[in-house]
Design a protein around this motif. Sequence first.
Motif, PDB file in Angstrom:
ATOM      1  N   THR A  11       0.843  -1.182   0.000  1.00 34.60           N
ATOM      2  CA  THR A  11       0.000   0.000   0.000  1.00 34.60           C
ATOM      3  C   THR A  11       0.884   1.239   0.000  1.00 34.60           C
ATOM      4  N   PHE A  12       0.375   2.297  -0.585  1.00 30.54           N
ATOM      5  CA  PHE A  12       1.109   3.551  -0.721  1.00 30.54           C
ATOM      6  C   PHE A  12       0.245   4.688  -0.221  1.00 30.54           C
ATOM      7  N   SER A  13       0.881   5.801   0.085  1.00 32.26           N
ATOM      8  CA  SER A  13       0.088   6.986   0.391  1.00 32.26           C
ATOM      9  C   SER A  13      -0.593   7.426  -0.904  1.00 32.26           C
ATOM     10  N   LYS A  14      -1.673   8.151  -0.785  1.00 32.59           N
ATOM     11  CA  LYS A  14      -2.447   8.565  -1.956  1.00 32.59           C
ATOM     12  C   LYS A  14      -1.576   9.367  -2.920  1.00 32.59           C
ATOM     13  N   ARG A  15      -0.802  10.262  -2.399  1.00 29.61           N
ATOM     14  CA  ARG A  15       0.050  11.127  -3.221  1.00 29.61           C
ATOM     15  C   ARG A  15       1.148  10.321  -3.929  1.00 29.61           C
ATOM     16  N   ARG A  16       1.766   9.403  -3.204  1.00 33.98           N
ATOM     17  CA  ARG A  16       2.837   8.593  -3.780  1.00 33.98           C
ATOM     18  C   ARG A  16       2.308   7.680  -4.891  1.00 33.98           C
ATOM     19  N   LEU A  17       1.147   7.080  -4.679  1.00 37.29           N
ATOM     20  CA  LEU A  17       0.567   6.207  -5.700  1.00 37.29           C
ATOM     21  C   LEU A  17       0.195   7.003  -6.947  1.00 37.29           C
ATOM     22  N   ALA A  18      -0.372   8.183  -6.764  1.00 36.14           N
ATOM     23  CA  ALA A  18      -0.723   9.024  -7.910  1.00 36.14           C
ATOM     24  C   ALA A  18       0.533   9.400  -8.694  1.00 36.14           C
ATOM     25  N   GLY A  19       1.601   9.747  -7.996  1.00 30.38           N
ATOM     26  CA  GLY A  19       2.858  10.072  -8.668  1.00 30.38           C
ATOM     27  C   GLY A  19       3.423   8.876  -9.414  1.00 30.38           C
ATOM     28  N   LEU A  20       3.364   7.726  -8.789  1.00 30.84           N
ATOM     29  CA  LEU A  20       3.867   6.501  -9.418  1.00 30.84           C
ATOM     30  C   LEU A  20       3.100   6.188 -10.698  1.00 30.84           C
ATOM     31  N   ILE A  21       1.782   6.294 -10.652  1.00 32.00           N
ATOM     32  CA  ILE A  21       0.970   6.017 -11.834  1.00 32.00           C
ATOM     33  C   ILE A  21       1.226   7.056 -12.921  1.00 32.00           C
ATOM     34  N   ALA A  22       1.361   8.319 -12.546  1.00 29.74           N
ATOM     35  CA  ALA A  22       1.635   9.366 -13.542  1.00 29.74           C
ATOM     36  C   ALA A  22       2.974   9.117 -14.235  1.00 29.74           C
ATOM     37  N   ILE A  23       3.993   8.804 -13.466  1.00 30.60           N
ATOM     38  CA  ILE A  23       5.317   8.552 -14.048  1.00 30.60           C
ATOM     39  C   ILE A  23       5.300   7.320 -14.943  1.00 30.60           C
ATOM     40  N   LEU A  24       4.684   6.252 -14.462  1.00 31.45           N
ATOM     41  CA  LEU A  24       4.603   5.036 -15.275  1.00 31.45           C
ATOM     42  C   LEU A  24       3.785   5.249 -16.551  1.00 31.45           C
TER      43      LEU A  24
END
Length: 139
Positions: A11-24
């Motif tokens: 699980t990730f923080s909401k902000r970290r997951l959003a950043g990860l998906i945007a970068i990917l």
Amino acid sequence: MTKSMDQSFPTFSKRRLAGLIAILSFGLSSLFAVLGLGTIVSVTFILGFFILLPLIGLLGADFPLVESSDNKSSADETTRDEDPLTTLRQRYANGEIDEAEFERRLELMLETEDVQQSTTNSDTDDVSDQLREIKRELE
């Protein structure tokens, strides 16, 4: 999802997951564009930026990979509220430290507690009573 399935995914923080998906999404879209895979570029871009990111924003902690803010705060409170004696007992019970190390650290806690009490001139509290009782049991 079942409880055992939830524990297997990170699980990730909401902000970290959003950043990860945007970068990917951006990275994969760019890679597919360079490779000349036109249809996959569009699908990757739309899936990442127009489906997954808004879902994370709207659902927040209800999104499967986003950690609950309640879990995070309760874990922090548990860590803060846990006294050194309990931690020491758990480490000894788990076999992380041997009896000699347990006794050495227990003695150090007693000395530290005595110094703190003499500087504040306060009454003996429950923790120091517990420490002394354990020390007596070990002897």
